[in-house]
Enzyme design. Structure first.
Site, PDB file in Angstrom:
ATOM      1  N   LYS A 299     -10.436   7.028   9.045  1.00 57.87           N
ATOM      2  CA  LYS A 299      -8.851   6.968   8.837  1.00 57.87           C
ATOM      3  C   LYS A 299      -8.418   8.338   8.283  1.00 57.87           C
ATOM      4  O   LYS A 299      -8.899   8.623   7.086  1.00 57.87           O
ATOM      5  CB  LYS A 299      -8.847   5.761   7.932  1.00 57.87           C
TER       6      LYS A 299
HETATM    7  O1  LIG Z   1      -4.105   1.326   4.333  1.00 55.44           O
HETATM    8  C1  LIG Z   1      -2.883   1.123   4.193  1.00 55.44           C
HETATM    9  C2  LIG Z   1      -2.405  -0.255   3.558  1.00 55.44           C
HETATM   10  O2  LIG Z   1      -2.790  -1.278   4.490  1.00 55.44           O
HETATM   11  C3  LIG Z   1      -1.281  -0.446   2.743  1.00 55.44           C
HETATM   12  O3  LIG Z   1      -0.927  -1.565   2.447  1.00 55.44           O
HETATM   13  P1  LIG Z   1      -0.009  -1.715   1.149  1.00 55.44           P
HETATM   14  O4  LIG Z   1       1.374  -1.324   1.272  1.00 55.44           O
HETATM   15  O5  LIG Z   1      -0.148  -3.292   0.659  1.00 55.44           O
HETATM   16  O6  LIG Z   1      -0.726  -1.181  -0.025  1.00 55.44           O
END
Ligand SMILES: O=C[C@H](O)COP(=O)(O)O
Length: 226
Positions: free
Chosen positions: A86
């Site tokens: 990522k």
């Molecule tokens: O990697 C990114 C996450 O899926 C963001 O999720 P979140 O907004 O719940 O921290």
């Protein structure tokens, strides 16, 4: 739509795998920090449990392209070449994506808040682009709409990149993207549990049990009452 777990707790991952048909696991530095253990220890444990073929997405932390590529190599060495690296979709991130795709790495462009970021990640060759649905909603825009736009941008421009929608807070957001046919969604365990939690269904099933017990006796099941 692929169905992916957004968490690093091995207990929670095992629990979700036990019930749901899951395609893999995504993590990010905040998720790993919440889990508390040494990052690669956690990630190796996840890889071992989900198997070598399942999708595992792991984020780099370096801010510059060179550092991102170095971290990507370490991630691949520890967790297998099929692990998706990522990369945050910054200017340096786009450069790292291009370099990693030249090497044949699997790349997930992350931290996507705008359709243009996703388009540029697609042009850089990313396999997935991850728009943050709920975080976009929290900015006063429409996260589901943004994810749908990104899906359309990829299709209309002949890009092979798929949407990997992330940051969900409710079932409706997941359902809308499932109906639209985006490539994948990564969802936290609490939101996954909420997808099937429905008091009306529980009440209906309880009523069937009560009626059957009225016929055959309390605690009896079909096999006991032939
Ligand atoms: O990697 C990114 C996450 O899926 C963001 O999720 P979140 O907004 O719940 O921290």
């Amino acid at each position: 739509m692929k169905f992916i777990i957004d968490d690093a707790s091995i207990e929670k991952i095992k629990e979700i795998y036990d019930t749901f048909a899951v395609d893999g696991v995504t993590t990010n530095p905040s998720i790993l920090a919440k889990n508390g253990k040494q990052p690669f220890e956690t990630l190796r444990e996840i890889r071992e449990f989900i198997g070598p073929e399942a999708e595992l997405h792991v984020q780099v932390v370096a801010a510059d392209a060179e550092g991102m590529v170095e971290e990507a190599h370490r991630i691949q060495k520890e967790l297998g070449m099929n692990t998706y690296v990522k990369i945050p979709t910054t200017k340096e991130g786009l450069k790292a994506m291009k370099d990693l795709k030249k090497e044949g790495a699997n790349v997930t462009a992350t931290a996507i808040y705008t359709q243009m970021q996703a388009f540029l990640a697609g042009k850089a060759g990313a396999d997935y682009a991850a728009p943050y649905v709920n975080r976009i909603d929290n900015l006063g825009a429409n996260g589901v709409r943004a994810a749908k736009d990104i899906h359309d941008i990829f299709k209309k421009n002949g890009l092979k990149t798929e949407v990997l929608a992330a940051s969900f807070k409710n079932s409706q957001q997941v359902l809308e993207l499932c109906q639209y046919g985006v490539g994948a969604s990564t969802i936290s365990p609490d939101v996954i549990e909420g997808l099937i939690k429905n008091d009306t269904v529980t009440m209906a099933v309880n009523a069937f049990t009560k009626d059957f017990e009225g016929l055959c006796g309390a605690g009896m099941t079909m096999k006991d009452c032939m």
